[in-house]
Design a protein around this motif. Structure first.
Motif: not given
Length: 468
Positions: A257-263, A281-288, A370-374, A449-458
């Motif tokens: 969520r930090y990375r998500c907010g950062d991006l 659940s929005g707090i960590a995104h906001a910190i990023g 307003i900035r939704p995280a997804c 997706i980049a914030a998860t670090g998981i391959e998009p296909c997964k």
């Protein structure tokens, strides 16, 4: 949604089971249940309604009276469980997490093969855990039955099944939800959330792969059916309903969520006085976001937790609106005459976020960005029941599309899901206007997706773009 926990111990497991289940309370609000087994009592079960009171309170007496060296339990947003089943395998207890879309077809198939009846729940539905048990019972062994479930259901299904000797754990066919084992001296546990066993003395032992079946007692865990290679894990786990201290596939929720907010901040140029997150659940995104943008992070409203310790929401929309407002207490000096940038995990129906925005303006805010995280939620989830939405037309994004278009086709929806398309930008403008936001900018799918670090296909992103 829902979550489960199980323990196999040499001695009593009631303490670990009770608190392990309780740590899953963020995943469901309707039913809680647990079953223990001992040689003296056999199977002993308790199920309670937890809509108005948390698991720990409702099960306090059971904690004092129940005991055993084997146990499984759950927090459920749907059917009462675990269930006790008598079958040709002997007696067993079973609990599940997931969703079945082809219930009618499976029920007919079982009737045709000789199944006489199912118990009917209120509203005429069949308990999906009972249906899973009936499917397992079609085969010669428990493992074959669990594999059969994954073959025939349309949806997603993770399973804990407890006999008098041990526990079988199965992760759903495409690994949409997590299942992880923990281990300590003379005890092994299984959990949806890995943090749930941290303070109980367990160390992370094994994360099951997609479709993998493991059997364990207090001494050891054995792989009964190996993991499949294809994975479609729910991306919304990290964005919204996963607990911040949890990790899935090695990726911690809070860090994601930090990375998500950062991006999000890296693409944004809005002028604001403060960045805030919608609790929780929005707090960590906001910190990023704040760390990247340099705009100070603040809490202009606080969730009142002494009487709202959990996410209780009644079924009536009018009551939900009032309670959503009652939970959040404004800090007026941080709101009055301020330009606020507010981050929420998502916008589903939009009802609560509209209420929050209105109360910020009522409290003196000059602007609310307003900035939704997804990305926009375009489709109802077919796999995990993470939303109370009964129809896709309840989704604010789909409402706007239907207002704009006479004929909504799959191709048109795909264009609206493309964040670079003209239709997407017009949809975003319409939602912004209807919701009374100053500005609105959704997170881009590729950044989430980049914030998860998981391959998009997964990853499964079906609710956002119709692709699984």
């Amino acid at each position: 949604m829902g979550g489960f926990f199980g323990v196999a111990a040499k001695k009593s497991c009631i303490f670990d089971l009770f608190f392990g289940i309780d740590y899953h309370s963020h995943l469901g609000t309707r039913r809680g249940g647990m079953v223990l087994y001992s040689e003296e009592k056999g199977f002993d079960r308790a199920i309670h309604n937890i809509e108005n009171s948390p698991f720990r309170t409702k099960f306090e007496r059971d904690f004092e009276e129940m005991d055993g060296n084997l146990g499984i339990g759950c927090i459920s947003d749907n059917e009462p469980q675990p269930l006790l089943i008598r079958s040709h395998f002997g007696n067993f207890a079973i609990t599940t997490v997931g969703k079945i879309n082809n219930t009618d077809a499976l029920t007919k198939m079982l009737f045709d093969s000789g199944k006489s009846h199912f118990l009917e729940m209120s509203g005429g539905e069949i308990n999906q855990t009972e249906l899973v048990a009936a499917l397992i019972n079609q085969k010669e062994t428990i493992v074959e039955g669990m594999q059969y479930v994954q073959e025939v259901i349309d949806g997603s299904m993770s399973i804990l099944l407890m006999t008098q000797d041990g526990i079988y754990a199965m992760r759903d066919r495409f690994g949409r939800t997590p299942v992880v084992l923990g281990k300590k001296k003379e005890s092994i546990c299984v959990s949806f959330e890995d943090f749930a066993f941290m303070h109980l003395g367990y160390k992370r032992y094994k994360e099951l792969g997609p479709g993998e079946v493991v059997y364990f007692n207090y001494e050891e865990a054995k792989v009964m059916s190996p993991a499949k290679t294809e994975m479609k894990m729910c991306a919304f786990l990290w964005v919204y309903y996963g607990y911040p201290t949890s990790s899935y596939e090695g990726v911690n929720v809070e860090q994601m969520r930090y990375r998500c907010g950062d991006l999000m901040a890296a693409r944004d140029n809005v002028e604001a006085d403060l960045v805030a997150g919608v609790p929780d659940s929005g707090i960590a995104h906001a910190i990023g976001y704040a760390n990247r943008s340099g705009i100070p992070f603040a809490r202009p409203f606080i969730k009142y937790t002494p009487t709202w310790p959990r996410s209780f929401m009644p079924s009536k929309q009018s009551q939900r609106k009032l309670i959503a407002k009652m939970k959040l207490i404004p800090v007026e000096p941080l709101i009055s005459n301020k330009k606020l940038l507010l981050i929420d995990d998502s916008i589903v129906r939009g009802t609560q976020l509209r209420e929050t925005t209105d109360f910020l303006f009522d409290s003196g805010a000059k602007e609310v960005h307003i900035r939704p995280a997804c990305p926009p939620i375009m489709y109802g989830c077919k796999y995990l029941n993470f939303s109370r939405t009964n129809s896709e037309l309840d989704l604010i994004a789909r409402k706007v599309i239907n207002e704009r278009e006479a004929n909504v086709t799959p191709e048109l929806l795909a264009d609206y899901a493309n964040s670079d398309s003209a239709n997407y930008k017009e949809m975003e403008k319409c939602i912004c206007k209807q919701m009374n936001f100053t500005t609105l900018s959704y997170n881009r799918l590729e950044d989430m997706i980049a914030a998860t670090g998981i391959e998009p296909c997964k990853l499964c992103t079906y609710c956002m773009n119709g692709k699984q």
